[in-house]
Structures are given as C-alpha cells and as structure tokens.
Design a protein around this motif. Structure first.
Motif, PDB file in Angstrom:
ATOM      1  N   THR A 106     -15.849   4.514   7.107  1.00 58.24           N
ATOM      2  CA  THR A 106     -14.840   4.932   8.097  1.00 58.24           C
ATOM      3  C   THR A 106     -13.935   6.028   7.552  1.00 58.24           C
ATOM      4  O   THR A 106     -13.048   6.496   8.256  1.00 58.24           O
ATOM      5  N   ILE A 139     -16.752  -0.251   3.805  1.00 59.90           N
ATOM      6  CA  ILE A 139     -15.526   0.251   4.462  1.00 59.90           C
ATOM      7  C   ILE A 139     -15.313   1.748   4.278  1.00 59.90           C
ATOM      8  O   ILE A 139     -14.656   2.370   5.110  1.00 59.90           O
ATOM      9  N   VAL A 197     -10.136  -4.830   1.737  1.00 64.44           N
ATOM     10  CA  VAL A 197      -9.264  -4.144   2.690  1.00 64.44           C
ATOM     11  C   VAL A 197      -9.018  -2.728   2.180  1.00 64.44           C
ATOM     12  O   VAL A 197      -8.741  -2.525   0.995  1.00 64.44           O
ATOM     13  N   GLU A 236      -0.330   7.090  10.758  1.00 66.42           N
ATOM     14  CA  GLU A 236      -0.578   5.834  11.459  1.00 66.42           C
ATOM     15  C   GLU A 236      -1.634   5.039  10.693  1.00 66.42           C
ATOM     16  O   GLU A 236      -2.833   5.220  10.898  1.00 66.42           O
ATOM     17  N   PRO A 237      -1.185   4.154   9.808  1.00 67.82           N
ATOM     18  CA  PRO A 237      -2.156   3.442   8.954  1.00 67.82           C
ATOM     19  C   PRO A 237      -3.018   2.458   9.737  1.00 67.82           C
ATOM     20  O   PRO A 237      -2.513   1.674  10.539  1.00 67.82           O
ATOM     21  N   VAL A 238      -4.312   2.534   9.496  1.00 62.89           N
ATOM     22  CA  VAL A 238      -5.258   1.569  10.061  1.00 62.89           C
ATOM     23  C   VAL A 238      -5.927   0.847   8.890  1.00 62.89           C
ATOM     24  O   VAL A 238      -6.411   1.482   7.951  1.00 62.89           O
ATOM     25  N   LEU A 239      -5.908  -0.486   8.945  1.00 64.43           N
ATOM     26  CA  LEU A 239      -6.548  -1.285   7.902  1.00 64.43           C
ATOM     27  C   LEU A 239      -8.019  -1.469   8.244  1.00 64.43           C
ATOM     28  O   LEU A 239      -8.366  -1.783   9.387  1.00 64.43           O
ATOM     29  N   VAL A 240      -8.875  -1.242   7.266  1.00 63.36           N
ATOM     30  CA  VAL A 240     -10.314  -1.405   7.453  1.00 63.36           C
ATOM     31  C   VAL A 240     -10.773  -2.516   6.512  1.00 63.36           C
ATOM     32  O   VAL A 240     -10.522  -2.458   5.313  1.00 63.36           O
ATOM     33  N   SER A 241     -11.414  -3.531   7.068  1.00 64.70           N
ATOM     34  CA  SER A 241     -11.772  -4.683   6.235  1.00 64.70           C
ATOM     35  C   SER A 241     -13.220  -5.095   6.452  1.00 64.70           C
ATOM     36  O   SER A 241     -13.834  -4.782   7.475  1.00 64.70           O
ATOM     37  N   SER A 242     -13.749  -5.793   5.477  1.00 63.52           N
ATOM     38  CA  SER A 242     -15.119  -6.288   5.579  1.00 63.52           C
ATOM     39  C   SER A 242     -15.292  -7.538   4.725  1.00 63.52           C
ATOM     40  O   SER A 242     -14.644  -7.689   3.691  1.00 63.52           O
ATOM     41  N   PRO A 288       0.818  -1.220   0.000  1.00 64.20           N
ATOM     42  CA  PRO A 288       0.000   0.000   0.000  1.00 64.20           C
ATOM     43  C   PRO A 288       0.852   1.271   0.000  1.00 64.20           C
ATOM     44  O   PRO A 288       1.857   1.336   0.695  1.00 64.20           O
ATOM     45  N   ARG A 325      -5.199   6.945  11.236  1.00 67.76           N
ATOM     46  CA  ARG A 325      -5.902   6.787  12.509  1.00 67.76           C
ATOM     47  C   ARG A 325      -6.593   8.075  12.951  1.00 67.76           C
ATOM     48  O   ARG A 325      -7.704   8.043  13.480  1.00 67.76           O
TER      49      ARG A 325
END
Lengths: 362, 362
Positions: free
Chosen positions: A93, A90, A156, A52-58, A45, A161
């Motif tokens: 968010t 996703i 993903v 501060e990378p945050v992964l968002v998944s579904s 990515p 953050r």
C-alpha cells in the motif's frame, strides 16, 4: 491438584518471556514507549509530514513451513519468515512498517525454542526497521504434538491517505516488474512436504546436486523482505508506481489479480525469469501439472510492482533492484473484446482471469 | 499430485473468507477504508482532540477454553471471548479500542465453524465499537486433531500521550475498585478441564445444582468487556483514576502487581465480593489449595481500577458500574518497614509481593 501438575509450566513461561524481552528490546526505537509485559504495548508513531495518517495492518502465519522447523531443529528462520511475510503484505500500500506483535502457541513450552524463534523475528525486524513491541506465548497442553508449535504475526504500518497505492490507476501499457523469490517463501509447504517426504521418501538432510544443497536448506530459505527496494521505488516513482502485489498463497495469478482494474488483463511471461531449482525439483518428483505449480507456489517471483511504461526502466536502476533480480516480466493490456476500460464487465473484479500466464493458460 | 490431494482445500478457504467478509463488514465504520481481502487492512483513525496519538496494541489467545468449544460444539462464544480479552487488555492504558485482526488455524478448514467463530467476534466488536478489519485463516494439515483449532487476536487502540494511564501516580490510600467476572473468562482452563473432566469424570452436559446450569455452560460464559464502564470512568475521573489492571493469567496478584509502584502494596480483601460458584466447585473437586486458586483463576474479579480515596465512591455511581458489580475490594498502602515511597527498594518493581490477599498470604 495444581496448575503445573495439570500441564502448565508457569516458570517456563516466565523464562520464555524473559528471553523475548531481552531480544525484542534491541528493536525498540524512539517511537517505542513501553517495554513488553504491560497490558498493552505503546508506540508513538512519528507522523511528521503525514497530513492524514492511515494505519495499514495485516495478520499472517508461515503455514506448514513450521513442520520443516520441527524436522530440522532450526527455529530462527521461521521467525524471520513471519516478519518478512507481514512486512511484504503491508508495504504493497506504500506504507512504512512500524511495529509487530507475535503469537506463539505450543503444547509444552520450550523457552529455548521460543528464544530461537524470537531471535529470528528480531533479526528481520531490525533489518527492516520494525519494532517487535509485544506478543503472546500460549501453552496449550493437548493441542500440539511434541515439538510442534503455531506462530502468527501481526504488523501495523502507516501511510498518508493521499499516497496510498491501490492499483486503481493501472492502465494498459503499464509494465510488470518482478522481484525474485529465493524459494517457496511461506506458501505451498503442505504440497511440497507431501511430494518430497511422503511420496519421494527424501529427508531434509538429503543432498541434491541440482539444488546445490540439501532438501531442508532449499525449503527453509528465509522469505525475502522487499522493504528496502519498495521504499526506494515509492520515493522515486511517485504516481508512476501504480500498484504492488505480494506473491503469497494463490501464486502470481491469485495475488496480482487483486490489484488489476476491471477490463484489463496482466500478461505474464515466465520466460522472463529463471526460477530457483527447488520448484522444478518438486514438480518432477510429484508429477505436478504446470498450472497447478503456478497455483500453489510463487514460482520464483516474490513481489510484483506495476509501473508506467515510461518509468519501467527507472525502477531497474534503484538501489536494491539488482540484488532482488528486478526485471520486466510482463505488461497490462485491455481485456480482449472490450473496447475500453469503461465498457468492462463489473463482475470482473478480483477475478483470476485478470492474469494470463503465457504458455500456462494459452 | 495436486494441492487439494495434499490436504489443502482452497475452495473451503474461499468459502470461509466469504463468510468472514460478510460478517465483518457489519463492524466497519467511517474510519475503515478497505474491505478484507487486500494485502493490508486500512484504517484512518479519527484523531480529533488528540495532540500526540499513541497506539496501544495487544496480542492474545483464549487458551484451552478452545477445548470446551470443541467438546460442546459451541464456537461463537470463544470468538467473543477473544475480542473482549483483547479489549480489556488495552483499555487499561485509557485507550479507545479501534480495530482487531484475527488468526484462525486448523487442520482441516470447516467454513461453518469459522463462520460461527467470526459471528462471535463480530458481535463482541459491535458491542464495544471495534472494527474487525482483517485476519488470517490458516489450513495446517497435520498440526491439529480433527475439530481442534487455534485462535489469536490482535487489537490496536489509541490514547493521547498526556492521558496514558500507567499506575505511576498511585499513592498510599488509593482504593481498589473490583469489577466482577462471570467465571473463568479465558484463564485456568487447563487446570479446570483436568479437575472436572479427567479427575471428577464429569461431562460438559452434567447438570450441577450449585452452578444453576451444566458444567459446560458455567465454563463457557463469555469474557466480559469492561469497555463501557472504563470509558465512563476515564472520562469522569480524569487524573483521579490512577491505574487499571485486567485480571488474566496469574490472577489478581500477577496482574495487579504490574501497576503498583515500588514501595507500596495493594491489600485485597476477598470477603468484599462473592465469586461465581464455579470457582469453589473446581476447588472442591480438585482439592486445590486456596493460594493455588488465586494463582490460576481470576476468582470473580475481572478488572481492577485504582482510584483516589476521595473519588472512590464516585466510580460506583457510573453508568455500567452496578451492572459489573463494582465494589471497593481493597486499598494501597506503604510497604511495611519503609518510611516513604522514596526509600523503597528499586528491585521491588513487578514483584508479586506488591499484592497481599487477606487470609491467603497472611
């Protein structure tokens, strides 16, 4: 005894994988490191500007809309439905969707049908800038009726953050912006099929004047991706964008309630928009109560953005807003009987009573 | 007409989600930001020491091993099978597995069965340090026979770009280290069921002396997670660890061939290990050719690590190596007739002829 005599067609599986690979490659970008077929799909990515990378998944499916695909022989649109459903989940968010993987399961593999499904997925992925980097095609003799298959997707995305949109800053006075759906999207198909096919004895090919098309076409419309307009809203509105809800199973109430803070109620006014005619058509054919309709279906609203009162009209001017029929459909208020947010009952969290739909609930 | 009359039990769905949430929470760590139930699951990966993070992902199912679960009424083990299959796929790149999402699809939702499946997933996740952060539970009336369900898993891990294990540095002379399986893991169940149940008329409850247990128990053994020993191998061996293969559908040949470079052949000697008795039992009952057995089943080897000749014995001393019966099962050689790697035919890539199994192929 051999594997193929037992019902597993390895050659069909290989042809299906070849078709998938051919289609999927067109979704690859500079972040995609490997081709499909290795043990894991590799994605690097671009984290530029993200502290501060945050992964968002579904994980999602398209439900029994798949039966419509079997009935009509049209299989690309459910692929697109799956991708857009995942994307819309996703992006609530504030995340940028990155990549998807799919799971296709069937009794006897038809490489041609798999190819159609993947073609639909690929088209939707390209439209929203998502890479289709992997998946599993399972042949499960004895699990599915001929022509049936199941389909799941996994997505993903990434968000900084500090920029995660949660709904926690929603305040009384904030406005609800509704983005229109074009039909059932991916929810309520078991009820719709029961009413239209089992009860009213219609066929997908039945032309209906009030729908302006046949029943199959009205039911098969592709789940809309709101990625474009939501990206614009996130960029332009910043902290004035308070929360977002994707309207899926459970309808407006079940989904909007997930982001409304304790002590507040989102008041929705259905007269603010016109729903596609498929909803009243199903309601009339099945003699379904209004409240039940709002539980089972999105009723014409596919996505809701909660925005500060001051910026509510700004969002209506965004690129893509008009295309999606963006309109103010309600507002957030304090819960009646509570003096302030601080005195709200803690157990109100995630309660469907956080959403009130005018003329449905009262 | 109502939604529940049409066959969708929203209350059962909510009970299932409650059970999942309760179990899954025990897998959460400091990287898990949100609870299950929001539109997207949030995970903030600890990227300490990783200069260029690459996400490694995979989608998998457990195939028709699910029929064994229905037949025996044991549903937690297929949950663990799913997790460990996913883990073993992505650790082949050297990745640390981070999180999983699941997809459970059924005709009529049984919260109790879903709870058992999730219990199994959670146990396996905890064992390997993976967080179960989300999933989809789909009720699809008309798609599945009573008691049947489908199950898919999606996993994401992370690896530093400079440390990705690809197999590209494999050289002639490198050794193949086999890690033992405990049975079929998640492949070949359609053939096994056809032979043992349809053809030989056995039942899962049939006790068999040579298996030391009943047929159901031998077939239901949980797919082994090799995460522990592989992590140790990656840490200790560094660049001497050349490549890794998870032995799934397609057997040793189909999977090991994916990482062998052009111009080389991996020579495997089956006399180097003893396979669990379930394989010869199936072979005898079905009168299956040896080569077909190696195509359909892992034949007792669940995972293969390719390591430099000098370090081959080091890996056998690693923590967990003895537990997994680690042993040298073969080596990599130049393709006969080619003088060097440079002169190898380009079209040999991903060819199953890159693997030769002694006494099976020649």
């Amino acid at each position: 005894m051999t594997y193929s005599l037992a019902g597993v067609d390895i050659k069909a599986g290989e042809r299906a994988v070849d078709l998938i690979r051919e289609h999927a490659r067109s979704t690859f970008g500079p972040e995609t490191l490997s081709e499909i077929g290795s043990f894991g799909a590799l994605f690097a990515p671009d984290l530029t500007g993200i502290s501060e990378p945050v992964l968002v998944s579904s994980a999602d499916g398209v439900g029994t809309k798949l039966k419509l695909a079997s009935m009509t022989g049209v299989h690309d649109t459910v692929g697109a439905d799956l991708v857009n459903h995942c994307i819309d989940d996703i992006i609530t968010t504030g995340a940028r969707p990155l990549f998807m993987l799919d799971y296709i399961s069937t009794g006897a593999l038809s490489p041609e049908i798999v190819g159609e499904i993947v073609k639909g997925m690929v088209g939707a992925c390209r439209e929203s800038g998502v890479s289709l980097i992997g998946g599993e095609t399972a042949e499960m003799p004895g699990f599915y009726s001929p022509g049936d298959y199941d389909l799941a997707g996994f997505i993903v995305g990434v968000v900084d953050r500090t920029n995660i949109v949660t709904g926690e800053n929603i305040q009384p006075g904030d406005k609800l912006i509704g983005l229109k759906s074009n039909g059932l999207h991916t929810n309520g198909y078991t009820l719709a099929r029961r009413v239209l096919f089992d009860h009213a004895k219609l066929e997908p090919s039945t032309n209906v004047d009030e729908l302006g098309c046949n029943v199959g076409e009205a039911l098969m419309r592709v789940h809309i991706s709101y990625a474009g307009v939501v990206k614009a809203a996130v960029n332009v509105l910043g902290k004035d964008l308070k929360g977002m809800a994707h309207i899926t199973g459970g309808g407006i109430r079940g989904n909007l309630s997930r982001i409304i803070p304790d002590g507040m109620v989102a008041h929705v006014n259905p007269s603010a928009w016109t729903a596609p005619p498929i909803f009243s058509f199903i309601q009339n054919k099945g003699d379904i109560a209004e409240a039940e309709m709002y539980r089972a279906f999105n009723m014409g609203i596919g996505y809701i953005i909660v925005v500060s009162e001051e910026k509510a009209t700004d969002i209506l001017k965004l690129e893509g807003a008009r295309e999606h029929g963006a309109t103010i459909i309600g507002e957030v208020r304090n819960l009646a009987g509570t003096k302030s947010v601080d005195s709200a009952p803690q157990n109100a969290k995630a309660s469907v009573s956080k959403v009130s739909i005018l003329n449905i609930d009262n």
